[in-house]
Write an enzyme that holds these catalytic residues in place. Structure first.
Site, mmCIF file in Angstrom:
data_model
loop_
_atom_site.group_PDB
_atom_site.id
_atom_site.type_symbol
_atom_site.label_atom_id
_atom_site.label_comp_id
_atom_site.label_asym_id
_atom_site.label_seq_id
_atom_site.Cartn_x
_atom_site.Cartn_y
_atom_site.Cartn_z
ATOM 1 N N ASP A 1 -8.051 -3.021 25.893
ATOM 2 C CA ASP A 1 -8.266 -4.306 25.207
ATOM 3 C C ASP A 1 -7.451 -5.374 25.926
ATOM 4 O O ASP A 1 -6.217 -5.364 25.866
ATOM 5 C CB ASP A 1 -7.822 -4.166 23.737
ATOM 6 C CG ASP A 1 -8.191 -5.368 22.888
ATOM 7 O OD1 ASP A 1 -8.510 -6.429 23.449
ATOM 8 O OD2 ASP A 1 -8.136 -5.241 21.645
ATOM 9 N N ASP B 1 -11.581 -12.342 24.403
ATOM 10 C CA ASP B 1 -10.959 -11.134 23.857
ATOM 11 C C ASP B 1 -12.052 -10.072 23.787
ATOM 12 O O ASP B 1 -13.002 -10.212 23.009
ATOM 13 C CB ASP B 1 -10.402 -11.488 22.468
ATOM 14 C CG ASP B 1 -9.728 -10.313 21.772
ATOM 15 O OD1 ASP B 1 -9.612 -9.236 22.366
ATOM 16 O OD2 ASP B 1 -9.314 -10.507 20.600
ATOM 17 N N HIS C 1 -11.851 -11.580 14.308
ATOM 18 C CA HIS C 1 -11.146 -12.830 13.971
ATOM 19 C C HIS C 1 -11.745 -13.978 14.746
ATOM 20 O O HIS C 1 -12.327 -13.771 15.820
ATOM 21 C CB HIS C 1 -9.661 -12.678 14.335
ATOM 22 C CG HIS C 1 -9.434 -12.132 15.718
ATOM 23 N ND1 HIS C 1 -9.175 -12.933 16.803
ATOM 24 C CD2 HIS C 1 -9.481 -10.855 16.206
ATOM 25 C CE1 HIS C 1 -9.043 -12.172 17.884
ATOM 26 N NE2 HIS C 1 -9.241 -10.901 17.559
ATOM 27 N N HIS D 1 -5.553 -15.815 16.841
ATOM 28 C CA HIS D 1 -6.069 -15.651 15.482
ATOM 29 C C HIS D 1 -6.218 -17.021 14.835
ATOM 30 O O HIS D 1 -5.223 -17.650 14.481
ATOM 31 C CB HIS D 1 -5.140 -14.748 14.661
ATOM 32 C CG HIS D 1 -5.660 -14.469 13.291
ATOM 33 N ND1 HIS D 1 -4.847 -14.287 12.207
ATOM 34 C CD2 HIS D 1 -6.928 -14.354 12.841
ATOM 35 C CE1 HIS D 1 -5.593 -14.063 11.132
ATOM 36 N NE2 HIS D 1 -6.862 -14.095 11.495
ATOM 37 N N GLU E 1 -14.906 -7.259 16.645
ATOM 38 C CA GLU E 1 -14.388 -5.956 17.064
ATOM 39 C C GLU E 1 -14.454 -4.978 15.911
ATOM 40 O O GLU E 1 -14.275 -5.360 14.758
ATOM 41 C CB GLU E 1 -12.961 -6.062 17.577
ATOM 42 C CG GLU E 1 -11.945 -6.559 16.574
ATOM 43 C CD GLU E 1 -10.620 -6.933 17.226
ATOM 44 O OE1 GLU E 1 -9.953 -6.031 17.753
ATOM 45 O OE2 GLU E 1 -10.259 -8.130 17.198
ATOM 46 N N GLU F 1 -15.268 -4.447 21.438
ATOM 47 C CA GLU F 1 -15.046 -5.838 21.034
ATOM 48 C C GLU F 1 -15.732 -6.797 21.996
ATOM 49 O O GLU F 1 -15.681 -6.610 23.213
ATOM 50 C CB GLU F 1 -13.532 -6.120 21.034
ATOM 51 C CG GLU F 1 -13.154 -7.559 20.691
ATOM 52 C CD GLU F 1 -11.652 -7.745 20.498
ATOM 53 O OE1 GLU F 1 -10.867 -6.980 21.102
ATOM 54 O OE2 GLU F 1 -11.281 -8.660 19.746
HETATM 55 C C1 HZT Z 1 -2.747 -10.043 17.945
HETATM 56 C C2 HZT Z 1 -1.836 -9.892 18.983
HETATM 57 C C3 HZT Z 1 -2.265 -9.767 20.271
HETATM 58 C C4 HZT Z 1 -5.096 -10.220 17.070
HETATM 59 C C5 HZT Z 1 -6.700 -8.409 16.800
HETATM 60 C C6 HZT Z 1 -6.769 -7.966 18.199
HETATM 61 C C7 HZT Z 1 -6.323 -7.123 20.098
HETATM 62 O O1 HZT Z 1 -5.135 -7.264 14.675
HETATM 63 C C8 HZT Z 1 -6.622 -11.245 12.277
HETATM 64 C C9 HZT Z 1 -7.524 -10.336 12.569
HETATM 65 C C10 HZT Z 1 -3.613 -9.794 20.554
HETATM 66 C C11 HZT Z 1 -4.515 -9.938 19.518
HETATM 67 C C12 HZT Z 1 -4.100 -10.070 18.208
HETATM 68 F F1 HZT Z 1 -1.386 -9.637 21.272
HETATM 69 N N1 HZT Z 1 -5.415 -8.968 16.489
HETATM 70 N N2 HZT Z 1 -7.776 -8.251 19.005
HETATM 71 N N3 HZT Z 1 -7.511 -7.710 20.191
HETATM 72 N N4 HZT Z 1 -5.854 -7.264 18.869
HETATM 73 S S1 HZT Z 1 -4.883 -8.654 14.975
HETATM 74 C C13 HZT Z 1 -5.833 -9.591 13.882
HETATM 75 O O2 HZT Z 1 -3.495 -9.028 14.915
HETATM 76 S S2 HZT Z 1 -5.199 -10.908 13.134
HETATM 77 C C14 HZT Z 1 -7.096 -9.380 13.482
HETATM 78 MN MN MN Z 2 -8.933 -7.460 21.645
HETATM 79 MN MN MN Z 3 -9.514 -9.284 18.904
#
Ligand code: HZT
Ligand code: MN
Ligand code: MN
Length: 416
Positions: A190, A201, A270, A278, A303, A397
């Site tokens: 990812d 993303d 998101h 986000h 995703e 995703e």
């Molecule tokens: C947070 C930190 C990162 C966002 C989803 C995600 C990887 O789970 C609301 C919905 C990168 C992305 C994120 F460094 N996150 N997408 N890809 N992770 S999450 C989230 O924190 S906040 C989903």
């Molecule tokens: Mn991601």
């Molecule tokens: Mn994401």
């Protein structure tokens, strides 16, 4: 849904992503290239990819469009002609914005193409993360941070997630991590690319053992369903319900036991805002009753995560991912924390970063200061998210854009 449109556009994307994967014959030193040296050069370079600034490959700065899809709902289809007319008269500002997202998506496709060979049992997660991040830095020109006046203009969008097996998300190796990929592992890759703050993303899952095939198919189809259901004025809970139905229609046999694939119900997609991974809306992967709607012009990461475990993740293990909280103006008390915050603001702004990115900037012994920023609510930590031990999780995703008349799956490639 018109199948033909989808088909032809997949081809278009794959054609757009293909050229120039090999190094071109160029004589950097200006020396005469003899047949013998040419042969040697070609052999040596034949395995290498053409990784250089993306602008050199697109001199007109127009980047390939993603996969265009019609909206599913009738109320969306009715607006097509009217909106299409209006759309063509709209100012070029939003076109520039979409072009930035497409540029990030083109880099994402090229990065994932370039690291395919590295995703093999025996490779260390650190080597894989470095390959992805070095390629992203080369394509975006964000290689030498000391030579860049604004490292936030384009480059890595967020840390490379390399989460294994029961870990669904937010693992990336910290310094000294010796984890090596094994043939029995299920790896989620990812990563993100950002151009002027617009983040692409997108993620996929890699497994070597074919017993996981149905798990990966379930999650790929669940994500495709989420993309299909997405649209202007669509309720988020309805997208979650459609994803859940598809995910749960699959079974997978692993080591002699049969599992119904479950969505990880507390993980979600998101929306994405400039320099903010986000944007405030969460796209559930189960029916959750959230009647919030998607809106015109929004940019979403769709995703889904499927699992053989309990379908619920908890934080655990050493944290690697962090991001500065937007609109927090608290001044740290510790002077070490103040210095670290300056480094974060200068290099990442509100984009997520990981410990390895601080290490390569020459920061050391910063952990106490970093934890202090987290405790003060200035920086948010994103620890690894795990289902139960012994379970297997998969993720796919895509990043999509909700144009007035159609949606664009901007990160679509010929791989997933
Ligand atoms: C947070 C930190 C990162 C966002 C989803 C995600 C990887 O789970 C609301 C919905 C990168 C992305 C994120 F460094 N996150 N997408 N890809 N992770 S999450 C989230 O924190 S906040 C989903
Ligand atoms: Mn991601
Ligand atoms: Mn994401």
């Amino acid at each position: 849904m018109s199948e033909t449109v989808v088909e032809s556009k997949i081809k278009e994307v794959s054609i757009a992503a293909e050229p120039e994967l090999e190094y071109e014959e160029e004589n950097v030193d200006g020396n005469e290239v003899t047949d013998a040296s040419k042969k040697k050069k070609k052999k040596k370079r034949s395995k290498k990819k053409n990784i250089k600034r993306i602008e050199l490959m697109f001199p007109d700065e127009k980047y390939p469009q993603g996969l265009w899809m019609d909206y599913e709902q009738d109320f969306n289809l009715k607006r097509t002609t009217d909106e299409e007319k209006r759309y063509s008269q709209r100012d070029m500002e939003s076109e520039e914005r979409w072009n930035d997202v497409r540029k990030g998506a083109e880099i994402h496709r090229r990065v994932r193409n370039s690291i395919n060979g590295k995703l093999q049992p025996g490779a260390s997660l650190t080597d894989i993360a470095n390959a992805i991040e070095d390629a992203t830095r080369k394509f975006t020109g964000a290689e030498d941070l000391t030579k860049m006046d604004n490292p936030k203009s384009q480059g890595i969008g967020f840390p490379t997630g390399l989460s294994l097996n029961h870990c669904a998300a937010h693992f990336t190796p910290n310094a000294g991590d010796k984890t090596v990929l094994r043939k029995e592992d299920v790896l989620k890759v990812d990563f993100g690319v950002q151009v002027n703050g617009y983040i692409v993303d997108s993620a996929y899952t890699v497994a070597f053992d074919h017993q996981y095939d149905n798990l990966l198919t379930a999650v790929r189809e669940a994500t495709n369903t989420g993309v299909k259901e997405s649209g202007i004025d669509v309720r988020l809970t309805d997208i979650g319900a459609a994803i859940q139905e598809v995910m749960e229609s699959y079974e997978v046999d692993i080591n002699g036991k049969t599992y119904q694939v479950k969505p990880c119900r507390n993980l979600c997609g998101h929306n994405i805002a400039p320099y903010s991974i986000h944007g405030g809306k969460s796209v559930p992967i189960v029916e959750n009753g959230d009647t919030t709607k998607m809106e015109e012009g929004e940019h979403f990461a769709i995703e889904t995560f499927g699992t053989t475990g309990r379908g619920y993740v908890v934080s655990g293990g050493e944290c690697s991912h962090y991001a500065r909280m937007p609109d927090v103006n608290t001044t740290p008390v510790l002077s070490k924390a103040k210095d670290l915050l300056h480094t974060i603001d200068r290099n990442f702004g509100t984009l997520p970063f990981c410990r390895r990115y601080l290490d390569r900037l020459g920061e050391d012994k910063y952990l106490y200061a970093l934890n202090n920023l987290v405790k003060q609510g200035i920086v948010q930590d994103y620890p690894p998210l795990n289902d139960i031990h012994g379970s297997y999780t998969a993720q796919y995703e895509h990043t999509i854009l909700l144009h007035p008349h159609k949606k664009e799956v901007v990160s679509k490639g010929d791989d997933y």
